[in-house]
Design a protein around this motif. Sequence first.
Motif, PDB file in Angstrom:
ATOM      1  N   CYS A  52       0.915  -1.212  -0.104  1.00 41.18           N
ATOM      2  CA  CYS A  52       0.075   0.047   0.042  1.00 41.18           C
ATOM      3  C   CYS A  52       0.877   1.392   0.006  1.00 41.18           C
ATOM      4  O   CYS A  52       1.718   1.255   0.735  1.00 41.18           O
ATOM      5  CB  CYS A  52      -0.912  -0.094   1.276  1.00 41.18           C
ATOM      6  SG  CYS A  52      -1.992   1.618   1.144  1.00 41.18           S
ATOM      7  N   GLU A  53       0.206   2.174  -0.864  1.00 37.12           N
ATOM      8  CA  GLU A  53       1.324   3.383  -0.865  1.00 37.12           C
ATOM      9  C   GLU A  53       0.663   4.550  -0.108  1.00 37.12           C
ATOM     10  O   GLU A  53       1.021   5.379  -0.050  1.00 37.12           O
ATOM     11  CB  GLU A  53       1.515   4.057  -2.328  1.00 37.12           C
ATOM     12  CG  GLU A  53       1.983   2.879  -3.295  1.00 37.12           C
ATOM     13  CD  GLU A  53       1.643   2.954  -4.868  1.00 37.12           C
ATOM     14  OE1 GLU A  53       1.188   3.935  -5.305  1.00 37.12           O
ATOM     15  OE2 GLU A  53       2.236   2.098  -5.740  1.00 37.12           O
ATOM     16  N   SER A  54      -0.264   4.327   0.662  1.00 34.97           N
ATOM     17  CA  SER A  54      -1.047   5.450   1.521  1.00 34.97           C
ATOM     18  C   SER A  54       0.096   5.763   2.589  1.00 34.97           C
ATOM     19  O   SER A  54       0.699   4.986   3.241  1.00 34.97           O
ATOM     20  CB  SER A  54      -2.303   5.042   1.979  1.00 34.97           C
ATOM     21  OG  SER A  54      -2.681   5.644   3.017  1.00 34.97           O
ATOM     22  N   PRO A  59      -4.034  -1.337   4.876  1.00 31.87           N
ATOM     23  CA  PRO A  59      -3.991  -0.831   3.434  1.00 31.87           C
ATOM     24  C   PRO A  59      -5.314   0.027   3.154  1.00 31.87           C
ATOM     25  O   PRO A  59      -6.236  -0.147   3.802  1.00 31.87           O
ATOM     26  CB  PRO A  59      -4.265  -2.435   2.799  1.00 31.87           C
ATOM     27  CG  PRO A  59      -4.703  -3.149   3.834  1.00 31.87           C
ATOM     28  CD  PRO A  59      -4.406  -2.609   5.129  1.00 31.87           C
ATOM     29  N   CYS A  60      -5.174   1.094   2.272  1.00 33.44           N
ATOM     30  CA  CYS A  60      -6.157   2.098   2.012  1.00 33.44           C
ATOM     31  C   CYS A  60      -7.169   1.400   1.150  1.00 33.44           C
ATOM     32  O   CYS A  60      -8.187   1.914   1.160  1.00 33.44           O
ATOM     33  CB  CYS A  60      -5.523   3.215   1.616  1.00 33.44           C
ATOM     34  SG  CYS A  60      -4.927   2.960  -0.372  1.00 33.44           S
ATOM     35  N   SER A  61      -6.944   0.330   0.347  1.00 29.36           N
ATOM     36  CA  SER A  61      -7.794  -0.330  -0.636  1.00 29.36           C
ATOM     37  C   SER A  61      -7.933   0.512  -1.964  1.00 29.36           C
ATOM     38  O   SER A  61      -8.909  -0.065  -2.513  1.00 29.36           O
ATOM     39  CB  SER A  61      -8.908  -0.646   0.108  1.00 29.36           C
ATOM     40  OG  SER A  61      -9.942  -1.361  -0.734  1.00 29.36           O
ATOM     41  N   SER A  62      -7.246   1.791  -1.865  1.00 30.99           N
ATOM     42  CA  SER A  62      -7.586   2.600  -3.064  1.00 30.99           C
ATOM     43  C   SER A  62      -6.353   3.013  -3.862  1.00 30.99           C
ATOM     44  O   SER A  62      -6.735   3.588  -4.964  1.00 30.99           O
ATOM     45  CB  SER A  62      -8.764   3.635  -2.806  1.00 30.99           C
ATOM     46  OG  SER A  62      -8.045   4.247  -1.689  1.00 30.99           O
ATOM     47  N   CYS A  63      -5.461   3.065  -3.293  1.00 30.83           N
ATOM     48  CA  CYS A  63      -4.120   3.520  -3.826  1.00 30.83           C
ATOM     49  C   CYS A  63      -3.773   2.545  -5.136  1.00 30.83           C
ATOM     50  O   CYS A  63      -4.366   1.568  -5.295  1.00 30.83           O
ATOM     51  CB  CYS A  63      -2.867   3.718  -2.953  1.00 30.83           C
ATOM     52  SG  CYS A  63      -2.237   2.034  -2.394  1.00 30.83           S
ATOM     53  N   CYS A  66      -2.638  -0.981  -3.882  1.00 26.49           N
ATOM     54  CA  CYS A  66      -3.735  -1.973  -3.471  1.00 26.49           C
ATOM     55  C   CYS A  66      -4.607  -2.265  -4.451  1.00 26.49           C
ATOM     56  O   CYS A  66      -5.246  -3.535  -4.413  1.00 26.49           O
ATOM     57  CB  CYS A  66      -4.748  -1.025  -2.247  1.00 26.49           C
ATOM     58  SG  CYS A  66      -3.955  -0.703  -0.629  1.00 26.49           S
TER      59      CYS A  66
HETATM   60 ZN   LIG Z   1      -3.181   1.450  -0.402  1.00 25.12          ZN
END
Ligand SMILES: [Zn+2]
Length: 288
Positions: A52-54, A59-63, A66
Amino acid sequence: MILPELTGNENLKNQLSRLEEQNRMPHAVIIDGGNEELRLKLAEHLAMWAVCESEGEKPCSSCKGCTLAKAKSHSDIHYAEGEGKTDSYNKKEMSFIVKDAYIKPYIADRKVYILSECDRKLPVISQNIFLKTLEEPPQDVLFIMTCKTSKSLLETIRSRAMTFTLESELGYSDEHLDLAREIALGIVAKSEMDLLKATYKLDERAKALTVLDLVIQLLRDGLAVYVGSEAELDAEIAETLCRKLTKKNYLELIDITKDAQLKITQNVGLKLVSTELCAKYRRALWQR
Ligand SMILES: [Zn+2]
């Protein structure tokens, strides 16, 4: 972010939250218990966390990381494939993985390797190759192994990994059900050895009680099929039992199993209970 599928797994959820809060990720994780579907879900959740890159909660689930992880197309998440007849992570594949682990990740901060069904697919020879890497793991790598029970792996591997144990909502794990099946088939097997070997694996009280519950359920399934109804737990085993057992047999076998459970709760030694159980099953069936 916590997986909705983890309901009931309070200890595991706490374990995960603590790690996430401290942003501390182990180098190697073993996921056992529950069922393979759930184990894989958790493995993928951890993999997503690792890439995850957030800057915020992971995990942000949207980057991008993810999203790629969810689509199973992240170049830093490697699913071990298994080869040959036994579909195992053989020497060749394991050697590739440990070598590849020392190459820097492509886009994420970490590389992830997911090895599923390790009890079946990770032979001792490959565990030994793996071990050297686990002793001094590369900084930016996460190895995830899933298996029914971590006991199927070498002690040296287990001691170098963090274990996450899933509870099953059903109250039993694949390992329990497999053993119950082994016992049920052992009851009707020609040789006594199969049954002896299976009952000998009832080596912990809680496990023994759960497994024997399942044996009773399998016997009831057999009885259900016998009277023209349907099996709930395992239709195949029920059919097999039905070819060998009479209604009287079923009832007697269920009684014998319940009797063994009672003895376990009364703290009778497990070895004694399992030996006696084996003898009684055999007598009920084979001595007329
Ligand atoms: Zn993420």
